[in-house]
Design an enzyme around this catalytic site. Structure first.
Site, PDB file in Angstrom:
ATOM      1  N   HIS A  13     -72.561  53.910  61.906  1.00  0.00           N
ATOM      2  CA  HIS A  13     -71.839  55.013  61.942  1.00  0.00           C
ATOM      3  C   HIS A  13     -72.823  56.365  62.121  1.00  0.00           C
ATOM      4  CE1 HIS A  13     -68.303  57.757  60.194  1.00  0.00           C
ATOM      5  NE2 HIS A  13     -69.329  58.482  60.692  1.00  0.00           N
ATOM      6  N   HIS A  15     -73.433  60.312  64.188  1.00  0.00           N
ATOM      7  CA  HIS A  15     -73.054  61.461  64.937  1.00  0.00           C
ATOM      8  C   HIS A  15     -74.310  61.829  65.752  1.00  0.00           C
ATOM      9  CE1 HIS A  15     -69.125  62.090  62.987  1.00  0.00           C
ATOM     10  NE2 HIS A  15     -69.953  61.484  62.211  1.00  0.00           N
ATOM     11  N   ARG A  17     -74.068  64.212  68.600  1.00  0.00           N
ATOM     12  CA  ARG A  17     -73.590  65.564  69.350  1.00  0.00           C
ATOM     13  C   ARG A  17     -74.276  65.340  70.738  1.00  0.00           C
ATOM     14  NH1 ARG A  17     -70.953  66.193  64.612  1.00  0.00           N
ATOM     15  NH2 ARG A  17     -72.364  66.906  62.933  1.00  0.00           N
ATOM     16  N   ASN A  41     -66.311  62.497  67.776  1.00  0.00           N
ATOM     17  CA  ASN A  41     -65.722  63.855  67.431  1.00  0.00           C
ATOM     18  C   ASN A  41     -66.578  65.006  68.175  1.00  0.00           C
ATOM     19  OD1 ASN A  41     -67.708  63.244  65.627  1.00  0.00           O
ATOM     20  ND2 ASN A  41     -66.886  64.441  64.006  1.00  0.00           N
ATOM     21  N   LYS A  99     -61.792  55.626  66.678  1.00  0.00           N
ATOM     22  CA  LYS A  99     -61.916  56.102  65.369  1.00  0.00           C
ATOM     23  C   LYS A  99     -60.576  56.950  64.978  1.00  0.00           C
ATOM     24  CE  LYS A  99     -64.097  57.988  61.714  1.00  0.00           C
ATOM     25  NZ  LYS A  99     -65.256  59.037  61.564  1.00  0.00           N
ATOM     26  N   HIS A 136     -61.646  57.364  58.883  1.00  0.00           N
ATOM     27  CA  HIS A 136     -62.073  58.395  57.872  1.00  0.00           C
ATOM     28  C   HIS A 136     -60.817  58.570  56.739  1.00  0.00           C
ATOM     29  CE1 HIS A 136     -64.163  62.193  56.852  1.00  0.00           C
ATOM     30  NE2 HIS A 136     -63.073  62.255  56.057  1.00  0.00           N
ATOM     31  N   HIS A 174     -68.036  55.330  55.536  1.00  0.00           N
ATOM     32  CA  HIS A 174     -68.544  56.048  54.550  1.00  0.00           C
ATOM     33  C   HIS A 174     -67.712  55.776  53.205  1.00  0.00           C
ATOM     34  CE1 HIS A 174     -65.602  58.998  56.299  1.00  0.00           C
ATOM     35  NE2 HIS A 174     -66.551  59.152  57.331  1.00  0.00           N
ATOM     36  N   ASP A 247     -73.777  57.949  58.810  1.00  0.00           N
ATOM     37  CA  ASP A 247     -73.026  59.142  59.020  1.00  0.00           C
ATOM     38  C   ASP A 247     -73.911  60.399  59.187  1.00  0.00           C
ATOM     39  OD1 ASP A 247     -70.700  60.625  59.499  1.00  0.00           O
ATOM     40  OD2 ASP A 247     -70.146  60.947  57.425  1.00  0.00           O
ATOM     41  N   ALA A 263     -69.598  70.490  57.049  1.00  0.00           N
ATOM     42  CA  ALA A 263     -69.942  69.385  56.405  1.00  0.00           C
ATOM     43  C   ALA A 263     -70.911  68.507  57.183  1.00  0.00           C
ATOM     44  CB  ALA A 263     -68.614  68.421  56.157  1.00  0.00           C
TER      45      ALA A 263
END
Ligand code: DOR
Ligand code: ZN
Length: 345
Positions: A13, A15, A17, A41, A99, A136, A174, A247, A263
């Site tokens: 998991h 991110h 960007r 995302n 997701k 999530h 998570h 995460d 966050a």
């Protein structure tokens, strides 16, 4: 024990960007992990197989030369996701999951799902083609207490999804509460969970006691100590339902140190060292390899990695920040000492 050698772990998991942030953070992940499940995302969102493959090419292009890191791509679930696209995703070598963000739950989730029952036909199709669903797990009603949102999601929605789609592979991403851990434990082996380093290392005092610490603010929010203890027990139990997912969610320092900070904790720079810290604290370093290197690959039906990495007991100070094109990212545990260090080849 001064050295631990593990089969190279994967991050299930993550991110990363795009643009300047991607260019800084991807080298950190690629130094540690063989593969990572890349969250969709992004701005713009990753809604189709073609978009995911373009994004994957951008990630590969940002890797340091010689790296053989493999980004495992995902699609962002909206009610517009078609049966055709799901089949295409299931057959695409580099797409591994879809997701689900409840609309409004977190960063770039406004286009997520507001009516869960409305996406049941999509989940049915995913179950048929055996494409995993990553969730999530938080309710999003504003009247729900932020510390209860995961438990409420487990009770109101997750139970229903799992009951309706018994053969759908699901990762409860998570997990942060004892209730979510207990749910996953009681479910079939189609249901697994990832656990982050921040939820193993901290309880909610780390966000609020003695001053507000925005770099400990992530979603789902870090909970009370008894939840942390349940997570540590799950992660170090050797149960293959629980595996590593950082995460790691980089934001520019200024976007977090703000009157309305966003966050996400940035942990990719030293993820394994952070997990080693948490496992060592309960004398469970012997359980780290299963959690970090085996169980996630098995769940995703991918081969385990074959090369090894070594962590050495060697205290070092985490930098205050990492540079990003004229800005910075502040890491989790900035300026603090970590006791383990990954030996770089
Ligand atoms: O803290 C978080 N940050 N939680 C999420 O679910 C999303 C993530 C992000 O993308 O920044
Ligand atoms: Zn995430």
């Amino acid at each position: 024990m001064h050295k631990i050698t593990l089969i190279q772990p994967d991050d299930w998991h993550l991110h990363v960007r795009n643009g300047a942030i991607l260019n800084t953070v991807i080298a950190h992940t690629a130094q540690q992990f063989g593969r990572a499940i890349i969250m969709p995302n992004l701005n713009p969102l990753i809604l189709t197989v073609d978009q995911a493959l373009d994004y994957r090419a951008e990630i590969l292009n940002a890797l340091p030369s010689g790296s053989n890191f493999n980004p495992l791509m995902t699609l962002y679930l909206t009610k517009a996701l078609s049966a055709e696209e799901i089949k295409k995703a299931a057959n695409a070598e580099h797409i591994h999951a879809v997701k689900l963000y409840p609309a409004g739950a977190t960063t770039n989730s406004d286009s997520g799902v507001s009516d869960l029952k409305g996406i049941y036909p999509i989940l049915k199709m995913m179950e048929e083609v055996d494409l995993p669903l990553l969730i999530h797990g938080e309710v999003t009603h504003q009247e729900s207490d932020i510390f209860d949102r995961e438990k409420e999601f487990v009770d109101s929605s997750l139970t229903d999804i799992v009951n309706n789609f018994p053969n759908l592979r699901i990762v409860v991403e998570h997990v942060t509460t004892k209730e979510a851990v207990d749910f996953v434990l009681a479910a079939s082996d189609k249901v697994a969970a990832t656990i982050t380093p921040q939820h193993l290392l901290f309880n909610r005092n780390a966000i609020l006691a003695g001053g507000i610490r925005p770099h400990h603010y992530c979603l789902p929010i870090i909970k009370r100590e008894h939840h942390r203890l349940a997570l540590v027990e799950a992660a170090t139990s050797g149960n293959p339902k629980f595996f590593l997912g950082t995460d790691s969610a980089p934001h520019l320092t200024g976007d977090k140190e703000s009157s309305c900070g966003c966050a996400g904790c940035y942990s990719a720079y030293g993820a394994l060292e952070l997990y080693a810290e948490a496992f060592e604290a309960v004398d469970a370093l012997d359980k780290l390899e299963g959690f970090a290197s085996f169980f996630g690959a098995d769940f995703y039906q991918l081969p385990r990695n074959t090369r090894s990495i070594t962590l050495q007991k060697q205290p070092w100070e985490v930098p205050a920040s990492y540079p990003v094109a004229g800005h910075t990212i502040t890491p989790l545990k900035a300026n603090e000492i970590l006791n383990w260090k990954l030996l770089l080849n």
